[in-house]
Motif scaffolding. Structure first.
Motif, short mmCIF file in Angstrom:
data_model
loop_
_atom_site.label_atom_id
_atom_site.label_comp_id
_atom_site.label_asym_id
_atom_site.label_seq_id
_atom_site.Cartn_x
_atom_site.Cartn_y
_atom_site.Cartn_z
N UNK B 51 0.87 -1.19 0.00
CA UNK B 51 0.00 0.00 0.00
C UNK B 51 0.90 1.23 0.00
N UNK B 52 1.48 1.46 -1.18
CA UNK B 52 2.52 2.49 -1.25
C UNK B 52 2.01 3.88 -0.87
N UNK B 53 0.80 4.24 -1.32
CA UNK B 53 0.31 5.59 -1.03
C UNK B 53 0.04 5.76 0.46
N UNK B 54 -0.59 4.76 1.08
CA UNK B 54 -0.91 4.85 2.51
C UNK B 54 0.38 4.90 3.33
N UNK B 55 1.35 4.10 2.94
CA UNK B 55 2.63 4.09 3.66
C UNK B 55 3.33 5.42 3.50
N UNK B 56 3.25 5.95 2.29
CA UNK B 56 3.88 7.25 2.01
C UNK B 56 3.27 8.34 2.91
N UNK B 57 1.95 8.33 3.02
CA UNK B 57 1.27 9.33 3.86
C UNK B 57 1.69 9.17 5.32
N UNK B 58 1.80 7.92 5.77
CA UNK B 58 2.19 7.68 7.15
C UNK B 58 3.62 8.16 7.40
N UNK B 59 4.51 7.92 6.45
CA UNK B 59 5.91 8.32 6.60
C UNK B 59 6.08 9.84 6.52
N UNK B 60 5.19 10.48 5.75
CA UNK B 60 5.34 11.93 5.57
C UNK B 60 4.83 12.73 6.77
N UNK B 61 4.15 12.04 7.70
CA UNK B 61 3.82 12.73 8.96
C UNK B 61 5.13 12.88 9.71
N UNK B 137 6.06 -1.87 9.61
CA UNK B 137 5.08 -1.44 8.59
C UNK B 137 4.31 -2.62 8.01
N UNK B 138 3.96 -3.58 8.85
CA UNK B 138 3.29 -4.80 8.39
C UNK B 138 1.93 -4.52 7.77
N UNK B 139 1.27 -3.48 8.26
CA UNK B 139 -0.07 -3.22 7.73
C UNK B 139 -0.01 -2.62 6.31
N UNK B 140 1.19 -2.21 5.91
CA UNK B 140 1.32 -1.61 4.57
C UNK B 140 2.04 -2.53 3.59
#
Lengths: 167, 186
Positions: B51-61, B137-140
């Protein structure tokens, strides 16, 4: 006094030109509006909405393009051809043709020109094929009543410019 | 009816326009949504499910200072242009595939908790332990594939990264900060 039905009137090319300008303006407004919207989508793009903004830009650009392509082909270009044709008809030398006149039902589209219907004039065993602008053929069609009648036609370069049904 | 007929007569032009619009704006948005390598951290993950977009959003916080974006891509993203992959800041690869990209990895041996996957590979960090099923990051990231046996995944830093100053001596440590977040997040 000319009691013929005139298919082309003075001032018509100018009126057609004006109508063409209006449609061209509409095309430009649509294109500019779409471009502005797409630029706005670019500026509003962030990580979370990048895909949505991209799809929105593609949708807006596509739809505006489709509308503009349609208008350019079937309004702007068509009116341009009508205008050129009307100018030639008004400026051209007229020839009078007389005979039993029949109008074909089918419309034929001449490439890069106007749509026409075939007019067949028969006299003394000879048949002559002429054309009439399909957009202006209604009055001739009504006058002929779906059949063949004796007519006097003013012709410019093979196109009917005016007609009179003879008794 | 006439309008429909007119539209159908130009159908091929409309289709061409649609393709052109998609290509043009796809290309433009690639530039709009991208930035210079010095302002972004790129993470490539070698799994099918990501889930690249969701992971990206999480990392960008709480993004590290100086960064404008964090990009997360599966390896398939670079199938037409391998240079995109090889210039990544962070790689997450399976133990079995790590050797394939060995030359792109920076050794993290000088960092605490770094471990060697094998003697011929640079040191990295185990991000997924197949024996326990625990991982960052298992959920992503889909570490387990139904088509293949479960295996460990490792995180490596890219040899061309501008954000691993503790390892390369240049740039900043933004990649290390992102890696730490990846290793710790659920």
């Amino acid at each position: 006094m000319n009691d013929k039905n005139e298919l082309y009137r003075p001032g018509e090319p100018e009126r057609l030109k004006k109508r063409r300008s209006v449609w061209l303006t509409a095309v430009c407004v649509i294109a500019a509006g779409a471009l502005v919207l797409c630029v706005l989508f670019c500026l509003l793009t962030g990580t979370a909405n990048a895909m949505r903004m991209e799809l929105s830009a593609i949708a807006v650009f596509t739809l505006a393009g489709w509308v503009d392509i349609y208008l350019l082909t079937f309004r702007v270009a068509a009116l341009g051809r009508e205008e050129d044709h009307a100018r030639r008809m008004l400026a051209g030398e007229r020839e009078t043709v007389r005979g039993r006149t029949e109008l074909a039902a089918r419309t034929v589209r001449i490439r890069k020109s106007i749509a026409v219907r075939t007019v067949t004039v028969r006299e003394d065993g000879q048949a002559r094929r002429l054309f009439v602008n399909a957009a202006r053929a209604r009055s001739l069609e009504q006058a002929l009543g779906g059949g063949e009648r004796m007519c006097e036609l003013d012709v410019v370069s093979g196109y009917v410019a005016a007609f009179k049904v003879l008794p | 009816m006439r309008v429909l007929k007119n539209i159908l007569s130009q159908f091929h032009i409309y289709l061409l326009w649609l393709l052109l619009a998609a290509l043009l704006w796809g290309w433009i948005f690639t530039f709009v949504t991208d930035t210079a390598p010095a302002k972004k951290v790129v993470v490539f993950i070698e799994t099918d499910v990501c889930q690249d977009m969701a992971l990206r959003l999480a990392l960008e916080e709480d993004m590290p200072e100086g960064l404008r974006m964090i990009q997360v891509h599966p390896f398939s993203y670079a199938m037409f242009d391998e240079s995109t992959l090889l210039n990544a800041d962070i790689f997450i690869v399976s133990a079995s595939k790590a050797a394939e990209y060995r030359d792109s990895f920076l050794s993290a041996a000088s960092l605490p908790a770094a471990e060697s996957v094998s003697p011929d590979l640079p040191a990295g960090f185990r991000i997924y332990d197949a024996s326990t099923g625990e991982g960052g990051a298992r959920q992503y990231i889909g570490y387990v594939s139904p088509d293949a046996p479960a295996e460990d995944y490792y995180l490596f830093f890219g040899v061309k990264s501008l954000h691993a100053a503790s390892l390369t001596g240049k740039g900043d440590d933004a990649a290390l900060a992102v890696a730490e977040k990846l290793l710790q997040m659920n």
